[in-house]
Scaffold this motif. Structure first.
Motif, short mmCIF file in Angstrom:
data_model
loop_
_atom_site.label_atom_id
_atom_site.label_comp_id
_atom_site.label_asym_id
_atom_site.label_seq_id
_atom_site.Cartn_x
_atom_site.Cartn_y
_atom_site.Cartn_z
N LEU A 1 50.75 36.75 45.91
CA LEU A 1 49.32 37.06 46.01
C LEU A 1 48.96 38.19 45.06
O LEU A 1 47.94 38.13 44.35
N ASP A 2 49.78 39.21 45.03
CA ASP A 2 49.58 40.35 44.11
C ASP A 2 49.50 39.86 42.67
O ASP A 2 48.59 40.23 41.92
N LEU A 3 50.44 39.02 42.26
CA LEU A 3 50.48 38.52 40.89
C LEU A 3 49.19 37.79 40.53
O LEU A 3 48.59 38.03 39.48
N ILE A 4 48.74 36.91 41.39
CA ILE A 4 47.56 36.09 41.08
C ILE A 4 46.30 36.95 41.08
O ILE A 4 45.49 36.90 40.14
N VAL A 5 46.14 37.77 42.10
CA VAL A 5 44.92 38.59 42.19
C VAL A 5 44.88 39.60 41.05
O VAL A 5 43.79 39.96 40.57
N PRO B 1 38.27 34.05 47.94
CA PRO B 1 39.13 33.84 49.13
C PRO B 1 40.46 34.58 49.03
O PRO B 1 40.94 35.14 50.03
N LEU B 2 41.08 34.61 47.85
CA LEU B 2 42.35 35.33 47.69
C LEU B 2 42.11 36.84 47.65
O LEU B 2 42.90 37.61 48.19
N ILE B 3 41.02 37.26 47.00
CA ILE B 3 40.70 38.69 46.96
C ILE B 3 40.47 39.22 48.38
O ILE B 3 40.93 40.32 48.73
N LYS B 4 39.79 38.45 49.20
CA LYS B 4 39.51 38.85 50.57
C LYS B 4 40.81 39.07 51.35
O LYS B 4 40.96 40.07 52.08
N VAL B 5 41.76 38.17 51.16
CA VAL B 5 43.06 38.33 51.83
C VAL B 5 43.77 39.57 51.31
O VAL B 5 44.33 40.36 52.09
#
Length: 525
Positions: free
Chosen positions: A447-451, A463-467
């Protein structure tokens, strides 16, 4: 006073010693390298928050980036108090457990032994204390010490007054990478064959330990050590760039590649050295290696006579990129020679057998083989994103596969859809903590890598930023704020503002709280 009647008692208490920890690791894993360099250490509390930057890393940064060595890192107050206690102790007849424990505690209070090593040695020499007793105290601290600083002080003492009897103890404790720097210096000072002693330790460690030990072999004339440096002794889990220049120069890579035939290990080692030198980094690189152009030419000549491997294809592609880059223009070769070597690289990578090997790797069902084919594929411009997605469906937490996909495609929307499908996003809404989040083995690292890439794509990936905003790791929350900071005020959804207002009161990190307030102020109408 005779040393016959001077005996040191064993330490009191049941706290585990560093020596016992090292012996247990040796029994489990052999002489080394040990997993994680011997971490976690015996004085680390399992539930306590680990240091953001471990002591071994701080020592490594200080010695590698400030050009300081143990003998050059001076501190006066801590050294003076230590020497006072040592003087009192060695004059006791006999020493008491209380006095030894007090010395241990004073050594622990020194906190960073690297900073007092030089003054400690100077003060001991000035007071002319009995070397045999100082050595016994050094052995006692090294064997009975339960804290890193105390053991390190013991090792420093053995470097000052130790001898051949202490070799195995120094090698054993030195395999703990938090102590390698001290053990390497002690071995170099106390052993009759310093290069061989440090060489033996170098083979037992990786990471900063390998960097510290190889750095102390820079003047060796031993053919076996030189051969080892060229065939992989420079490799370490921090950065090969730290040691590649030492390997090339001390190992005399130019002479080693002169014959018409070289062994496979040398050829592969040379490729790794050249790759690191051309990438550049924190130590000497290709710009400080006058033989570089000639060695590149010899490497390409040898590779052209051997069957291809994925590793060699990757290296040739890397060399091709470097030769064509502006950095290469500063080296001692003509434009014509650079053009010729570019053509050599192109001819090698264009061979059907070389490209076929890459395709075979990309089509392998073995993820390890596929990973090895990624860099050569990037070098040759062969697409592989579809195969990466296939492997990720079986290995959804594989950070390296995600990295190759995220940075190897322009389809950020496809990446976000795949991440939403494969990552356990609901489980990653854990609430904030002070966990740093460094690593690459868990879904929060993916998740860190993608965001972390979403600041280049404003308006995408909410949606990923919110997580990430609600994840336990500091890194994820920072990456989420980086992404949102790139959005225009008009593009920010109301949900994002609500999420940050809800997160603000429970955020435990001061800097993240400040960033959240700044975002809300910027978004205010």
């Amino acid at each position: 006073m005779s040393a016959v009647w001077w005996r040191l008692p064993s330490a009191a208490g049941d706290r585990p010693t560093y020596l016992a920890h090292a012996l247990a690791l040796s029994a489990l894993h052999g002489p080394g390298p040990w997993p994680e360099g011997g971490n976690p250490l015996p004085d680390e509390q399992p539930q306590a928050r680990r240091k953001l930057i471990p002591d071994a890393v701080l020592d490594g940064i200080r010695t590698q980036h400030t050009r300081a060595h143990v003998s050059e890192c001076s501190g006066t107050a801590g050294a003076s108090e230590l020497v006072d206690h040592l003087q009192t102790l060695v004059m006791m007849q006999p020493p008491t457990t209380t006095a030894l424990q007090r010395l241990h505690d004073v050594a622990v209070a020194a906190d960073r032994p690297l900073g007092i090593a030089d003054n400690l040695g100077r003060s001991l020499r000035d007071r002319d204390l009995p070397a045999d007793r100082l050595r016994q105290v050094g052995v006692w601290l090294a064997e009975q010490g339960t804290r890193r600083s105390a053991v390190a002080v013991g090792v420093i003492l053995l470097g000052l007054v130790g001898d051949l009897r202490d070799r195995e103890l120094l090698l054993l404790l030195g395999a703990l990478e938090d102590l390698t720097l001290y053990a390497a210096v002690a071995l170099a000072r106390s052993q009759p064959d310093p290069d061989q002693a440090v060489f033996e330790l170098a083979r037992r460690v990786d990471g900063w330990g390998r960097i510290h030990t190889v750095g102390r072999l820079s003047h060796t004339d031993d053919p076996a050590i030189k051969a080892w440096l060229l065939r992989g002794g420079y490799r370490n889990r921090i950065m090969d760039e730290y040691l590649a220049h030492t390997a090339a120069t001390v190992g005399d890579l130019a002479s080693a590649l002169t014959p018409n035939t070289v062994d496979e290990a040398l050829l592969d080692g040379a490729g790794g050295i050249l790759t690191a030198l051309c990438r550049g980094g924190p130590a000497g690189d290709i710009r400080g290696y006058p033989a570089g152009p000639w060695v590149i030419n010899r490497y390409l000549t040898h590779v052209g006579h051997r069957p291809p491997t994925l590793g060699r294809i990757r290296i040739v592609g890397t060399l091709r990129e470097f030769i064509a880059s502006p950095r290469a223009a500063a080296l001692d070769w003509t434009a014509g020679e650079r053009t010729r070597l570019q053509n050599v690289c192109d001819a090698l990578t264009a061979q059907a057998s070389w490209r076929q090997l890459v395709y075979q790797g990309l089509n392998s069902d073995d993820p390890a083989v596929f990973r090895r084919a990624i860099w050569p594929a990037e070098t040759l411009g062969i697409p592989f994103a579809d195969r990466t997605r296939t492997h990720l469906r079986n290995l959804p937490n594989d950070w390296n596969l995600w990295y190759s996909l995220v940075d190897g495609t322009d389809d950020i929307d496809g990446v976000l859809l795949l991440a939403a499908e494969l990552l356990p996003l609901a489980e990653l809404v854990t609430g904030p903590s002070l966990e740093v989040g460094a690593g690459s083995e868990r879904p929060e690292h993916v998740l860190d890598l993608i965001v972390s890439r979403l600041d280049a794509h404003p308006g995408k990936g909410w949606p990923l930023i919110k997580v990430a905003l609600s994840n336990s790791t500091i890194r994820n929350r920072n990456m989420a704020l980086n992404a949102l900071d790139a959005w225009t005020s008009e593009a920010v959804p109301d949900e994002a503002q609500v999420a940050i207002r809800d997160a603000l009161p429970i955020e435990p990190d001061n800097r993240i709280r400040d960033r959240m307030r700044q975002l809300l102020e910027r978004w205010a109408p």
